[in-house]
Design an enzyme around this catalytic site. Sequence first.
Site, short mmCIF file in Angstrom:
data_model
loop_
_atom_site.label_atom_id
_atom_site.label_comp_id
_atom_site.label_asym_id
_atom_site.label_seq_id
_atom_site.Cartn_x
_atom_site.Cartn_y
_atom_site.Cartn_z
N SER A 294 0.86 -1.18 0.00
CA SER A 294 0.00 0.00 0.00
C SER A 294 0.90 1.23 0.00
O SER A 294 2.04 1.17 0.49
CB SER A 294 -0.85 0.01 1.28
N TYR B 295 -2.42 -1.73 10.44
CA TYR B 295 -2.56 -1.91 8.99
C TYR B 295 -1.32 -1.39 8.27
O TYR B 295 -0.70 -2.09 7.47
CB TYR B 295 -3.81 -1.18 8.49
N1 LIG Z 1 -8.65 0.05 -1.45
C1 LIG Z 1 -7.56 0.68 -1.03
O1 LIG Z 1 -7.59 1.90 -0.79
C2 LIG Z 1 -6.27 -0.06 -0.88
C3 LIG Z 1 -5.08 0.67 -0.80
C4 LIG Z 1 -3.87 0.00 -0.64
C5 LIG Z 1 -3.87 -1.38 -0.54
N2 LIG Z 1 -5.04 -2.08 -0.61
C6 LIG Z 1 -4.99 -3.53 -0.46
O2 LIG Z 1 -5.65 -4.16 -1.54
C7 LIG Z 1 -6.12 -5.43 -1.09
C8 LIG Z 1 -7.57 -5.58 -1.52
O3 LIG Z 1 -8.37 -4.66 -0.80
P1 LIG Z 1 -9.66 -3.96 -1.44
O4 LIG Z 1 -9.45 -2.51 -1.35
O5 LIG Z 1 -9.99 -4.57 -2.74
O6 LIG Z 1 -10.78 -4.29 -0.32
P2 LIG Z 1 -11.93 -5.40 -0.26
O7 LIG Z 1 -12.92 -5.22 -1.34
O8 LIG Z 1 -12.41 -5.37 1.17
O9 LIG Z 1 -11.15 -6.75 -0.54
C9 LIG Z 1 -10.50 -7.48 0.46
C10 LIG Z 1 -10.45 -8.91 0.01
O10 LIG Z 1 -9.70 -9.65 0.97
C11 LIG Z 1 -10.43 -10.80 1.31
N3 LIG Z 1 -10.09 -11.23 2.65
C12 LIG Z 1 -10.07 -10.50 3.80
N4 LIG Z 1 -9.75 -11.30 4.83
C13 LIG Z 1 -9.55 -12.54 4.31
C14 LIG Z 1 -9.20 -13.79 4.88
N5 LIG Z 1 -8.98 -13.95 6.20
N6 LIG Z 1 -9.07 -14.86 4.06
C15 LIG Z 1 -9.27 -14.73 2.73
N7 LIG Z 1 -9.63 -13.57 2.14
C16 LIG Z 1 -9.76 -12.50 2.94
C17 LIG Z 1 -11.90 -10.42 1.15
O11 LIG Z 1 -12.67 -11.58 0.89
P3 LIG Z 1 -13.64 -12.32 1.95
O12 LIG Z 1 -14.21 -11.26 2.85
O13 LIG Z 1 -14.66 -12.99 1.07
O14 LIG Z 1 -12.76 -13.28 2.66
C18 LIG Z 1 -11.82 -9.55 -0.09
O15 LIG Z 1 -11.88 -10.35 -1.26
C19 LIG Z 1 -5.90 -5.47 0.42
O16 LIG Z 1 -4.72 -6.20 0.70
C20 LIG Z 1 -5.71 -4.02 0.78
O17 LIG Z 1 -4.93 -3.85 1.94
C21 LIG Z 1 -6.23 -1.46 -0.79
#
Ligand SMILES: NC(=O)c1ccc[n+]([C@@H]2O[C@H](COP(=O)([O-])OP(=O)(O)OC[C@H]3O[C@@H](n4cnc5c(N)ncnc54)[C@H](OP(=O)(O)O)[C@@H]3O)[C@@H](O)[C@H]2O)c1
Length: 243
Positions: free
Chosen positions: A131, A144
């Site tokens: 991130s 985080y």
């Molecule tokens: N959006 C942002 O601003 C941002 C910025 C920097 C980095 N990121 C990173 O990008 C990645 C995806 O995030 P997103 O923004 O797309 O949010 P999101 O829509 O909440 O996606 C998170 C994903 O992680 C899965 N997940 C969470 N806990 C899990 C577990 N214990 N086992 C398996 N799967 C799990 C969720 O699936 P289930 O709930 O179905 O398990 C979901 O598919 C994350 O690593 C996040 O830190 C996001």
Amino acid sequence: MLFTGGTSGIGLGLALRFAEAGNTVIVAGRRKELLDRIVAEHPGISALQLDVADPASIAAAYETVRRDHPQLDVLVTMAGIMQPEDLRDPGHLAVAEATVTTNLLGPIRTVNAFLPLLLSQDDATIATVSSGLAFVPLPATPTYNATKAAIHSWTESLRVQLAGSSVQVVELVPPAVRTDLMPGHADDESAMPLEEYLTETFNILQSQPDVREVLVDRVRFLRFAEVEGRYDDVLALLSGRAS
Ligand SMILES: NC(=O)c1ccc[n+]([C@@H]2O[C@H](COP(=O)([O-])OP(=O)(O)OC[C@H]3O[C@@H](n4cnc5c(N)ncnc54)[C@H](OP(=O)(O)O)[C@@H]3O)[C@@H](O)[C@H]2O)c1
């Protein structure tokens, strides 16, 4: 291609882009209803129930993939959670522990399980997900940020240790992107629209096959804050006390 965290947000979006481009895609996550819906709406995509916080679940997922997709050559460790913590509230510890278990131990355990299979392919890729907050912390989400900084560091070591092998290592470094990662985040006007992020990321991955860090323009503000001498100002901004 296997996407942990493939049931929503960035993981699902990228999985669909790569599937449309002709790749064999498996999405994994905990939410069975989402997995069922994705498979129903996108014939050709496979789904796998996986909790990356549970070593037994990772081991079971690995056995399923090894049996059903022995040619797996791309692992994307996208699964992650982000929750605010008040470090003066002793109750924050539960959030801290869950965040480390999912965001840091999750990818470490997943790569550990899948690495032998990936190393057995002629050409393979591991993509980790850090991130922009790995590089300047958002003080409202301390653990985080710390897990993402750790993922950045761990990925650097993984790449060096796998140099000369058939496995390439790439790190996705998203800026704030409009997803459901935190309540209200999907409507945050200051965050990057999801489709824009997916397009820029997909284009970088397609056009720069040897890229080490996938940096969309919007994340450079955070990624290079320290080397460009802007760290204190950016930390103040993220602390809500911009000068
Ligand atoms: N959006 C942002 O601003 C941002 C910025 C920097 C980095 N990121 C990173 O990008 C990645 C995806 O995030 P997103 O923004 O797309 O949010 P999101 O829509 O909440 O996606 C998170 C994903 O992680 C899965 N997940 C969470 N806990 C899990 C577990 N214990 N086992 C398996 N799967 C799990 C969720 O699936 P289930 O709930 O179905 O398990 C979901 O598919 C994350 O690593 C996040 O830190 C996001």
